[in-house]
Design an enzyme around this catalytic site. Structure first.
Site, PDB file in Angstrom:
ATOM      1  N   ASP A  13       0.858  -1.189   0.000  1.00  8.39           N
ATOM      2  CA  ASP A  13       0.000   0.000   0.000  1.00  8.39           C
ATOM      3  C   ASP A  13       0.891   1.236   0.000  1.00  8.39           C
ATOM      4  O   ASP A  13       1.757   1.394   0.876  1.00  8.39           O
ATOM      5  CB  ASP A  13      -0.895  -0.011   1.243  1.00  8.39           C
ATOM      6  CG  ASP A  13      -2.108   0.890   1.105  1.00  8.39           C
ATOM      7  OD1 ASP A  13      -2.239   1.546   0.056  1.00  8.39           O
ATOM      8  OD2 ASP A  13      -2.916   0.938   2.046  1.00  8.39           O
ATOM      9  N   ASP A  16      -3.305   2.507  -5.959  1.00  6.81           N
ATOM     10  CA  ASP A  16      -2.154   2.609  -5.059  1.00  6.81           C
ATOM     11  C   ASP A  16      -1.958   1.408  -4.146  1.00  6.81           C
ATOM     12  O   ASP A  16      -1.227   1.501  -3.163  1.00  6.81           O
ATOM     13  CB  ASP A  16      -2.272   3.874  -4.204  1.00  6.81           C
ATOM     14  CG  ASP A  16      -3.465   3.823  -3.259  1.00  6.81           C
ATOM     15  OD1 ASP A  16      -4.401   3.057  -3.522  1.00  6.81           O
ATOM     16  OD2 ASP A  16      -3.459   4.575  -2.255  1.00  6.81           O
ATOM     17  N   GLU A  17      -2.572   0.267  -4.450  1.00  6.82           N
ATOM     18  CA  GLU A  17      -2.365  -0.902  -3.598  1.00  6.82           C
ATOM     19  C   GLU A  17      -2.610  -2.183  -4.391  1.00  6.82           C
ATOM     20  O   GLU A  17      -3.340  -2.196  -5.382  1.00  6.82           O
ATOM     21  CB  GLU A  17      -3.274  -0.865  -2.374  1.00  6.82           C
ATOM     22  CG  GLU A  17      -4.749  -0.873  -2.706  1.00  6.82           C
ATOM     23  CD  GLU A  17      -5.637  -0.944  -1.469  1.00  6.82           C
ATOM     24  OE1 GLU A  17      -5.262  -1.654  -0.502  1.00  6.82           O
ATOM     25  OE2 GLU A  17      -6.697  -0.305  -1.475  1.00  6.82           O
TER      26      GLU A  17
END
EC number: 2.7.7.7
Length: 428
Positions: free
Chosen positions: A29, A123-124
């Site tokens: 993350d 974003d993860e």
């Protein structure tokens, strides 16, 4: 092992002798992703409260630095409220194209470690590194390698949780943020979970947490030792059984490498409530084109088009329509969205927010047409839009645009006035 022992791993200092062979699922993350990308060009703001989002009082927070979060600033919070909590914060306009470019570089790093990558958002991602040990070492060593390579490739930091299940890996990454590493081997999963408050479990929000606490269930340990039927009476069959399983670390979900977007959407919150139907129609046209371009880039077509309107009092209306033939062209999406707009905006009330969404997505070439002849279908128009895609890739977003949008005020990030909202808020 106590909660303190687990907390010491936050910096990646794994205790000597730890057997991490079972912690093959990683959750990576990015830390305060949108803010972090912006600060690459504004290094003088490092260590200060920074907010990315709509700069006007009517905007919302897309991401906040950890310094701003200490004041209570959170994603999706109205900007006016965020600035009340943290008056010293610097507000930066978001640039979605920068975040997508950074995300692509990050995902490439993951793909070079293992082919088993499941992106969750921009974003993860989850990674299964069970087949990467021969080349890169143990899960802990792989996690450290990923953090180094992401930092080297992008200048950004990430937090990594490693565990035997997806749920615990994600929980671990959130626990060690920012810029941390936490490894939870299978044999330590239950002891770790039982040190946590019940709110740490996935699916325990405010209402569920309050319902449990009213019955004296404050920790995961207490929930795990509550009879399943008692939890079912409190929360219902599905939630009660699922939370009981999670409290004992049971999660059989595997990393899924092929994830299909459920929908593609663009939204715009206006600086002032917009009364002009013509202006709303122009915005819908721009959003339809942007949605269609993203569909084509992903190799998808949509069967359903929706429109969303929000008024000054925050009441929200959504309308949708199923297409006779799945499409990825801006012309078709705009035609349907305009019809929905005409129906929804009959009273002419000023609009605070407007959005266009394409859903019920399938891969290009797999959809079947409901009609042999469609008066709106136009192969030449499809070819023209794909030519526009090639032109914008080569010469930039402003190279070609519809005549109806000429003279329209542009955002500095080149997003044609759009406020693009990712599928999930930036939590990092």
């Amino acid at each position: 092992m106590t909660r303190k022992d687990f907390g010491e791993r936050r910096t990646g200092m794994t205790p000597a002798g730890l057997d991490d062979a079972s912690a093959m699922i990683l959750h990576v993350d990015m830390d305060a992703f949108f803010v972090a990308v912006e600060l690459l060009e504004r290094p003088e703001l490092l260590g200060t409260p920074v907010i990315v989002g709509g700069a006007s009082g009517r905007g919302v927070v897309s991401s906040a630095s950890y310094e701003a979060r200490r004041y209570g600033v959170r994603s999706a919070m109205p900007m006016a409220r965020a600035l009340q909590l943290c008056p010293s914060a610097v507000v930066l306009e978001g640039h979605m194209h920068k975040y997508r470019e950074a995300s692509e570089r990050i995902m490439r790093v993951f793909g070079e470690i293992t082919p088993l990558v499941e992106p969750l958002s921009i974003d993860e991602a989850f990674l299964d590194v069970s087949g990467a040990g021969r080349m890169f070492g143990s899960p802990t060593e792989i996690a450290r390698l990923i953090r180094r390579r992401v930092k080297h490739e992008t200048g950004l930091t990430c937090s990594v949780g490693a565990a035997s299940t997806k749920f615990v890996a994600k929980l671990a990454s959130s626990t060690c943020k920012p810029d941390g590493l936490l490894v939870i081997p299978a044999e330590e999963t239950v002891p770790y979970l039982h040190t946590l408050p019940v709110g740490a479990l996935w699916g325990v929000g405010q209402a569920t947490g309050d319902a449990l606490k009213r019955r004296g269930i404050d920790t995961v340990f207490e929930l795990a030792h509550t009879p399943v039927e008692t939890l079912v009476r409190i929360l219902g069959r599905a939630s009660g059984e699922r939370l009981h399983e999670l409290a004992w670390g049971r999660d059989d979900r595997r990393v899924v490498t092929e994830r299909r977007e459920k929908s593609v959407s663009h939204e715009q919150t206006f600086a002032h409530d917009e009364p002009s139907h013509a202006a709303l129609e122009r915005e819908v046209r721009a959003q339809a084109d942007a949605v269609a371009q993203r569909l084509r880039r992903a190799g998808l077509v949509a069967r359903t088009v929706s429109i969303k309107l929000r008024w000054a009092d925050f009441t929200t209306l959504q309308r949708s329509r199923t297409l006779s033939d799945a499409s990825d062209t801006g012309r078709t999406i705009f035609r349907v969205a305009r019809e929905l707009l005409d129906e929804a905006h009959e009273d002419g009330r000023p609009v605070r927010l407007i959005g266009v969404r394409a859903s019920d997505l399938v891969e290009t070439g797999t959809a079947t047409s409901a009609t042999l002849w469609d008066e709106h279908h136009d192969d030449e128009w499809e070819a023209a839009e794909r030519a526009v895609d090639r032109a914008t890739e080569r010469f930039g977003r402003e190279a070609v645009r519809p005549a109806s949008l000429l003279g329209r005020r542009e955002r500095r990030d080149g997003r044609q006035g759009l406020t693009e909202r990712p599928n999930a808020p930036d939590r990092g």
